[in-house]
Write a protein that holds these residues in place. Structure first.
Motif, PDB file in Angstrom:
ATOM      1  N   GLN A  29     -38.593 -17.213  26.165  1.00  0.00           N
ATOM      2  CA  GLN A  29     -38.192 -15.920  26.730  1.00  0.00           C
ATOM      3  C   GLN A  29     -37.589 -15.073  25.618  1.00  0.00           C
ATOM      4  O   GLN A  29     -36.702 -15.530  24.912  1.00  0.00           O
ATOM      5  N   THR A  30     -38.055 -13.855  25.509  1.00  0.00           N
ATOM      6  CA  THR A  30     -37.572 -12.962  24.462  1.00  0.00           C
ATOM      7  C   THR A  30     -36.497 -12.025  25.005  1.00  0.00           C
ATOM      8  O   THR A  30     -36.332 -11.881  26.221  1.00  0.00           O
ATOM      9  N   GLU A  31     -35.804 -11.366  24.097  1.00  0.00           N
ATOM     10  CA  GLU A  31     -34.835 -10.350  24.502  1.00  0.00           C
ATOM     11  C   GLU A  31     -35.527  -9.239  25.279  1.00  0.00           C
ATOM     12  O   GLU A  31     -34.953  -8.695  26.230  1.00  0.00           O
ATOM     13  N   GLU A  32     -36.747  -8.895  24.881  1.00  0.00           N
ATOM     14  CA  GLU A  32     -37.499  -7.843  25.576  1.00  0.00           C
ATOM     15  C   GLU A  32     -37.800  -8.254  27.018  1.00  0.00           C
ATOM     16  O   GLU A  32     -37.744  -7.418  27.928  1.00  0.00           O
ATOM     17  N   MET A  33     -38.120  -9.509  27.230  1.00  0.00           N
ATOM     18  CA  MET A  33     -38.389  -9.993  28.586  1.00  0.00           C
ATOM     19  C   MET A  33     -37.124  -9.896  29.434  1.00  0.00           C
ATOM     20  O   MET A  33     -37.171  -9.437  30.577  1.00  0.00           O
TER      21      MET A  33
END
Length: 145
Positions: A29-33
């Motif tokens: 999971q990315t910061e953007e997600m």
């Protein structure tokens, strides 16, 4: 313990817990997600909503939920997503309080049921779920798009 709607001031605690949830399930999971999901939670026009469990002013658990149509019964149900309690608060009753919080929302909105899924090997959570809900007979399938 207080269960309440997620609020703008919960961002840091929510990010920590949601990242923990993703790690628990081994999901990259990315910061953007996380930013996208947070924007959904902060947008009253979006269908995804959230609750937090708070103990002594500290957010220790999160849950996301949304409504869904149930055409066969001509009703609206609630779908519980992404329930997670930080390791420091496990066994505190926070998970059960969050499930009950979603059920309270559903009762107020006239939903016919609350439904959720969990991993078959999530035995600790399933112990709670087996106590507070009825295991459905439905088998789940996914088509990845």
């Amino acid at each position: 313990m207080i269960v309440r709607a997620v609020a703008a001031g919960d961002l840091a605690a929510w990010e920590r817990l949601y990242a923990g949830y993703a790690a628990f399930y081994g999901v990259a999971q990315t910061e953007e997600m996380r930013a996208r999901v947070w924007s959904w939670l902060m947008d009253p026009a979006h269908g995804t909503e959230g609750l937090v469990a708070e103990v002594d002013g500290v957010v220790v658990g999160i849950v996301h939920y949304r409504s869904f149509a149930r055409p066969l019964s001509a009703t609206i149900g609630g779908f519980l997503d992404d329930l997670f309690v930080g390791p420091e608060a496990r066994g505190s009753g926070a998970a059960e309080a969050l499930v009950e919080g979603v059920a309270d929302v559903g009762r107020k909105r006239g939903w016919s049921l609350i439904r959720w899924i969990t991993a078959e090997d999530n035995y600790r959570a399933r112990g709670l779920y087996d106590r507070v809900a009825e295991k459905a007979k439905w088998v789940t399938y996914d088509i990845k798009l």
